[in-house]
Motif scaffolding. Structure first.
Motif, PDB file in Angstrom:
ATOM      1  N   ALA A  48       0.833  -1.198   0.000  1.00 13.70           N
ATOM      2  CA  ALA A  48       0.000   0.000   0.000  1.00 13.70           C
ATOM      3  C   ALA A  48       0.866   1.244   0.000  1.00 13.70           C
ATOM      4  N   GLY A  49       0.457   2.247  -0.748  1.00 12.17           N
ATOM      5  CA  GLY A  49       1.213   3.480  -0.824  1.00 12.17           C
ATOM      6  C   GLY A  49       2.398   3.400  -1.741  1.00 12.17           C
ATOM      7  N   SER A  50       2.479   2.336  -2.543  1.00 14.44           N
ATOM      8  CA  SER A  50       3.618   2.185  -3.439  1.00 14.44           C
ATOM      9  C   SER A  50       3.158   2.200  -4.880  1.00 14.44           C
ATOM     10  N   ALA A  51       3.979   2.764  -5.741  1.00 12.23           N
ATOM     11  CA  ALA A  51       3.683   2.754  -7.171  1.00 12.23           C
ATOM     12  C   ALA A  51       4.190   1.483  -7.821  1.00 12.23           C
ATOM     13  N   GLY A  52       4.709   0.570  -7.019  1.00 12.57           N
ATOM     14  CA  GLY A  52       5.196  -0.683  -7.548  1.00 12.57           C
ATOM     15  C   GLY A  52       6.618  -0.623  -8.047  1.00 12.57           C
ATOM     16  N   VAL A  53       7.323   0.442  -7.757  1.00  8.46           N
ATOM     17  CA  VAL A  53       8.682   0.597  -8.272  1.00  8.46           C
ATOM     18  C   VAL A  53       9.668   0.850  -7.140  1.00  8.46           C
ATOM     19  N   VAL A  54       9.253   0.595  -5.903  1.00  2.00           N
ATOM     20  CA  VAL A  54      10.135   0.783  -4.755  1.00  2.00           C
ATOM     21  C   VAL A  54      10.158  -0.498  -3.935  1.00  2.00           C
ATOM     22  N   GLU A  55      10.990  -0.518  -2.966  1.00  2.00           N
ATOM     23  CA  GLU A  55      11.107  -1.702  -2.132  1.00  2.00           C
ATOM     24  C   GLU A  55       9.822  -1.930  -1.336  1.00  2.00           C
ATOM     25  N   PRO A  56       9.483  -3.202  -1.070  1.00  2.00           N
ATOM     26  CA  PRO A  56       8.274  -3.491  -0.281  1.00  2.00           C
ATOM     27  C   PRO A  56       8.295  -2.760   1.054  1.00  2.00           C
ATOM     28  N   GLY A  57       7.138  -2.217   1.401  1.00  2.62           N
ATOM     29  CA  GLY A  57       7.015  -1.523   2.674  1.00  2.62           C
ATOM     30  C   GLY A  57       7.371  -0.058   2.622  1.00  2.62           C
ATOM     31  N   VAL A  58       7.925   0.400   1.495  1.00  2.52           N
ATOM     32  CA  VAL A  58       8.303   1.805   1.364  1.00  2.52           C
ATOM     33  C   VAL A  58       7.127   2.578   0.782  1.00  2.52           C
ATOM     34  N   VAL A  59       6.695   3.612   1.469  1.00  3.76           N
ATOM     35  CA  VAL A  59       5.604   4.453   0.973  1.00  3.76           C
ATOM     36  C   VAL A  59       6.184   5.543   0.100  1.00  3.76           C
ATOM     37  N   GLU A  60       5.792   5.546  -1.147  1.00  2.00           N
ATOM     38  CA  GLU A  60       6.352   6.511  -2.097  1.00  2.00           C
ATOM     39  C   GLU A  60       5.555   7.812  -2.077  1.00  2.00           C
ATOM     40  N   PRO A  61       6.200   8.981  -1.948  1.00  2.00           N
ATOM     41  CA  PRO A  61       5.478  10.253  -1.985  1.00  2.00           C
ATOM     42  C   PRO A  61       4.708  10.412  -3.291  1.00  2.00           C
ATOM     43  N   GLY A  62       3.514  10.997  -3.191  1.00  2.24           N
ATOM     44  CA  GLY A  62       2.714  11.249  -4.389  1.00  2.24           C
ATOM     45  C   GLY A  62       1.761  10.134  -4.750  1.00  2.24           C
ATOM     46  N   VAL A  63       1.791   9.024  -4.040  1.00  2.00           N
ATOM     47  CA  VAL A  63       0.899   7.901  -4.315  1.00  2.00           C
ATOM     48  C   VAL A  63      -0.355   8.020  -3.447  1.00  2.00           C
ATOM     49  N   VAL A  64      -1.526   8.025  -4.090  1.00  2.00           N
ATOM     50  CA  VAL A  64      -2.795   8.133  -3.388  1.00  2.00           C
ATOM     51  C   VAL A  64      -3.519   6.798  -3.479  1.00  2.00           C
ATOM     52  N   GLU A  65      -3.932   6.270  -2.345  1.00  2.00           N
ATOM     53  CA  GLU A  65      -4.659   5.006  -2.307  1.00  2.00           C
ATOM     54  C   GLU A  65      -6.137   5.238  -2.624  1.00  2.00           C
ATOM     55  N   GLY A  66      -6.607   4.660  -3.743  1.00  2.22           N
ATOM     56  CA  GLY A  66      -8.010   4.804  -4.116  1.00  2.22           C
ATOM     57  C   GLY A  66      -8.933   3.804  -3.452  1.00  2.22           C
ATOM     58  N   LYS A  67      -8.387   2.691  -2.991  1.00  5.61           N
ATOM     59  CA  LYS A  67      -9.149   1.663  -2.273  1.00  5.61           C
ATOM     60  C   LYS A  67     -10.356   1.177  -3.054  1.00  5.61           C
ATOM     61  N   GLY A  68     -10.178   1.073  -4.384  1.00  2.00           N
ATOM     62  CA  GLY A  68     -11.231   0.530  -5.219  1.00  2.00           C
ATOM     63  C   GLY A  68     -12.338   1.489  -5.586  1.00  2.00           C
TER      64      GLY A  68
END
Length: 227
Positions: A48-68
């Motif tokens: 959660a909070g990752s754009a899929g391009v960082v290490e697991p568990g790292v929250v990337e700035p600028g990523v918004v969770e839409g939760k479906g």
């Protein structure tokens, strides 16, 4: 689209994660400079909070969770009268004459008691519009042809006081032309009133009917173009 982050977040939105564009499959929307640059299938295994391009568990700035949640472009209200909205005001049952003119007269007879038009009602309907997804509004503003007649109501319309309390400066836009003018409210006590009101009454056929509804003398709004 807007790249302003939701409340509680800072920075620029770069990914809207786990949203359903137009109600479709859950996806991640990648954004650059306010433009969607890619729509990729959402990977629920990504942290959660990752754009899929960082290490697991790292929250990337600028990523918004839409939760479906559903993802739609900003809605556009192309014809509104936000300065005369009754949003949030008490219900007033219709009791006027039939037809369009009857409804207009009925509205004019009641809107002053509700503070319409006014800044608070304008802000209320705009805030509700934004809350429910409207990001662009084209609004129309009505005035009674430069005279505060209010259809012959017993009191001046609220907008006359707004003009008197304003800066006295008005910008008029007609097509691609812009004109700056000085605004003055001319009251019946002014020696200019009779002449100016006579010009309006000659132009506007409903003036005589308005006069039958009240003893009030209608103020005239004078616009003088600046050199």
């Amino acid at each position: 689209m807007s790249t302003t982050p939701p409340t509680g977040q800072t920075g620029t939105v770069t990914v809207l994660r786990d949203v359903r564009p137009w109600g479709g499959e859950r996806s991640d929307l990648h954004v650059a400079d306010g433009v969607i640059t890619a729509v990729v299938p959402h990977d629920p295994a990504a942290p959660a909070g990752s754009a899929g391009v960082v290490e697991p568990g790292v929250v990337e700035p600028g990523v918004v969770e839409g939760k479906g949640l559903l993802a739609l472009p900003g809605l556009v209200n192309a014809h509104a009268h936000v300065d005369k909205s009754w949003w949030g005001k008490p219900w007033v049952s219709y009791g006027g004459e039939p037809g369009t003119q009857g409804r207009i007269a009925h509205e004019r007879a009641h809107r002053d008691e509700l503070g319409i038009p006014g800044v608070d009602v304008t802000l209320a309907v705009l805030r509700e519009s934004v809350r429910t997804g409207t990001t662009a509004v084209r609004s129309h503003v009505d005035v009674d042809l430069g005279v505060g007649s209010l259809g012959g109501a017993p009191k001046d319309p609220v907008w006359v006081a707004n003009v008197e309390d304003g800066t006295g400066e008005t910008t008029i836009e007609v097509g691609d032309q812009t004109l700056q003018a000085t605004t003055t409210v001319v009251r019946p006590t002014s020696p200019e009133w009779e002449r100016l009101y006579g010009l309006w009454a000659e132009y506007w056929p409903d003036a005589k009917e308005y006069e039958t509804h009240t003893d009030r003398k209608f103020p005239v709004i004078r616009l003088e173009p600046k050199a």
